[in-house]
Design an enzyme around this catalytic site. Structure first.
Site, mmCIF file in Angstrom:
data_model
loop_
_atom_site.group_PDB
_atom_site.id
_atom_site.type_symbol
_atom_site.label_atom_id
_atom_site.label_comp_id
_atom_site.label_asym_id
_atom_site.label_seq_id
_atom_site.Cartn_x
_atom_site.Cartn_y
_atom_site.Cartn_z
ATOM 1 N N HIS A 1 -9.679 6.288 11.724
ATOM 2 C CA HIS A 1 -10.511 5.212 11.167
ATOM 3 C C HIS A 1 -11.883 5.147 11.830
ATOM 4 O O HIS A 1 -12.787 4.478 11.316
ATOM 5 C CB HIS A 1 -9.786 3.867 11.259
ATOM 6 C CG HIS A 1 -9.726 3.276 12.634
ATOM 7 N ND1 HIS A 1 -8.593 3.340 13.412
ATOM 8 C CD2 HIS A 1 -10.636 2.600 13.362
ATOM 9 C CE1 HIS A 1 -8.809 2.721 14.562
ATOM 10 N NE2 HIS A 1 -10.053 2.260 14.554
ATOM 11 N N ASP B 1 -1.738 1.252 3.485
ATOM 12 C CA ASP B 1 -0.749 0.534 2.685
ATOM 13 C C ASP B 1 0.447 0.090 3.527
ATOM 14 O O ASP B 1 0.910 -1.044 3.404
ATOM 15 C CB ASP B 1 -0.259 1.412 1.525
ATOM 16 C CG ASP B 1 -1.375 1.717 0.533
ATOM 17 O OD1 ASP B 1 -2.317 0.921 0.461
ATOM 18 O OD2 ASP B 1 -1.282 2.754 -0.151
ATOM 19 N N SER C 1 -10.107 1.673 20.243
ATOM 20 C CA SER C 1 -9.438 2.496 19.232
ATOM 21 C C SER C 1 -9.766 3.969 19.442
ATOM 22 O O SER C 1 -10.915 4.333 19.701
ATOM 23 C CB SER C 1 -9.892 2.078 17.835
ATOM 24 O OG SER C 1 -9.424 0.802 17.508
#
Length: 372
Positions: free
Chosen positions: A164, A229, A305
């Protein structure tokens, strides 16, 4: 094609059984690592680089949600482990892979609108100051991405981070084409090279030296949006630098079960954005796990992250202690635990399949990736 359950059971098996001796050392097990090989490569249109960089990922799907999800089929896993490669000139390719097992080798919770704390009670993070620590292993393996995340050196020219930080699941982020990796170094002035920050009341000032990224690999399991999801299963990426970094790096390893980790504990260091310019170290116990994820409450903030989650265990073959990266810190989750909301920070585990993929990206030869 049959479901992947048999394959997963095979890949979970380890050659070394954990002994019960009172003098037992936490030992790196040997796993049956599959082979993942490119089958075909297709040129894609150049990306737009129009996504905003996110320094964390949030998902409502917790351990119960993951454990109740049906196992993917073999074809689905092949699709998830296929990958895109982004080059520094903006060109983009998609590579389909095949998965093979060689016999000769070694062995939902509902989302809740709440403020994300990510700090659990007393803040247990440690800012690492002084070149005597920052420039020494293992802290020296942590690097900063120009998109704001953290990465970890895993080879002479390779950095492991979260997907990401490069791609939001739909598009590459702004700055991904000119992605750089920053190495924290002392900022010398007025011939003050010999100063030692540990003997001073003020820590020595540091600066980042940047190296451009040559190419980036991101698994299609993330690009498909699958991880957005149901969780963060494929939130990892590998960066290849344009030149060697000349620092000691940390090897990757297959993530053992949490009960086999020393003290059930993990460690990682990152550039949390609430402490700009500081490298922040933390450790904590693993609270839960699924096949792909580790749930823990290590204090962390956005910017951490992409940090490599590591442990130190005994390497029986080499007769020495060795640290290995067993996961990538991804982000934050609210989890419904028996009707009570609880928040966790989540790391993506390096499974045997992911190990085979990442190792091949680094080595380019599956023969060098047979032991996890």
């Amino acid at each position: 094609m049959a479901a992947l359950s048999t394959l997963i059971l095979l890949l979970c098996a380890a050659k070394d059984v954990m002994p019960s001796s009172p003098h037992w050392k936490p030992t790196w097990p040997s796993y049956r690592v599959p082979v993942i090989l490119p089958q075909s490569t297709l040129n894609l249109d150049k990306p737009q680089f129009d996504a905003e960089a996110r320094l964390e990922v949030v998902s409502p799907c917790g351990p119960a949600c993951h454990k109740s999800s049906p196992l993917p089929t073999y074809e689905e896993v092949k699709n998830y482990l296929s990958y895109e490669t982004l080059y520094a000139n903006g060109s983009l390719t998609e590579t389909e892979v095949g998965i093979y097992i060689l016999s000769s080798g070694g062995d939902g919770a509902r989302g809740r609108s709440r403020t994300k704390r990510q700090i659990y009670g007393y803040d247990s993070r440690f800012s690492i100051f002084g070149k005597d620590f920052l420039l020494n292993y293992p802290f020296s393996t942590s690097v900063k991405l120009s998109t704001g995340c953290t990465g970890t050196l895993v080879a002479e020219k390779h950095v492991l981070t979260a997907a990401h930080c490069i791609h939001d699941g739909k598009s590459y982020v702004k700055g991904a084409q000119k992605l750089r990796v920053g190495f924290l170094k002392p900022k010398h002035k007025d011939g003050n090279k010999g100063s030692n920050s540990t003997n001073s009341a003020m820590p020595e000032k540091m600066k980042f030296q940047w190296i451009r990224v040559k190419r980036t690999h991101v698994p299609k399991g993330w690009i498909k949006g699958n991880a957005n999801d149901i969780g963060m299963d494929y939130d990892y990426a590998l960066l290849e630098l344009k030149k060697p970094h000349k620092r000691k790096f940390m090897k990757i390893g297959v993530s053992p079960p949490a009960r086999h980790l020393p003290g059930g504990r993990i460690h990682f260091s990152g550039y949390d954005n609430d402490r700009p310019g500081n490298l922040v170290y933390r450790f904590c116990d693993v609270k839960d796990e699924t096949y792909d994820l580790l749930y823990q409450q290590c204090d962390a903030q956005p910017g951490a992250s992409g940090s490599g989650v590591y442990v130190r265990m005994w390497k029986r073959q080499n007769h020495k202690w060795e640290r290995k990266i067993i996961g990538i810190f991804s982000g934050h989750q609210w989890v419904d635990m028996n009707g009570t909301p609880q928040d966790f920070n989540v790391a993506v585990r390096i499974t045997p399949l992911k190990y085979a993929q990442i190792c091949y990206w680094i080595k380019g030869n599956y023969l060098d990736c047979r032991e996890g």
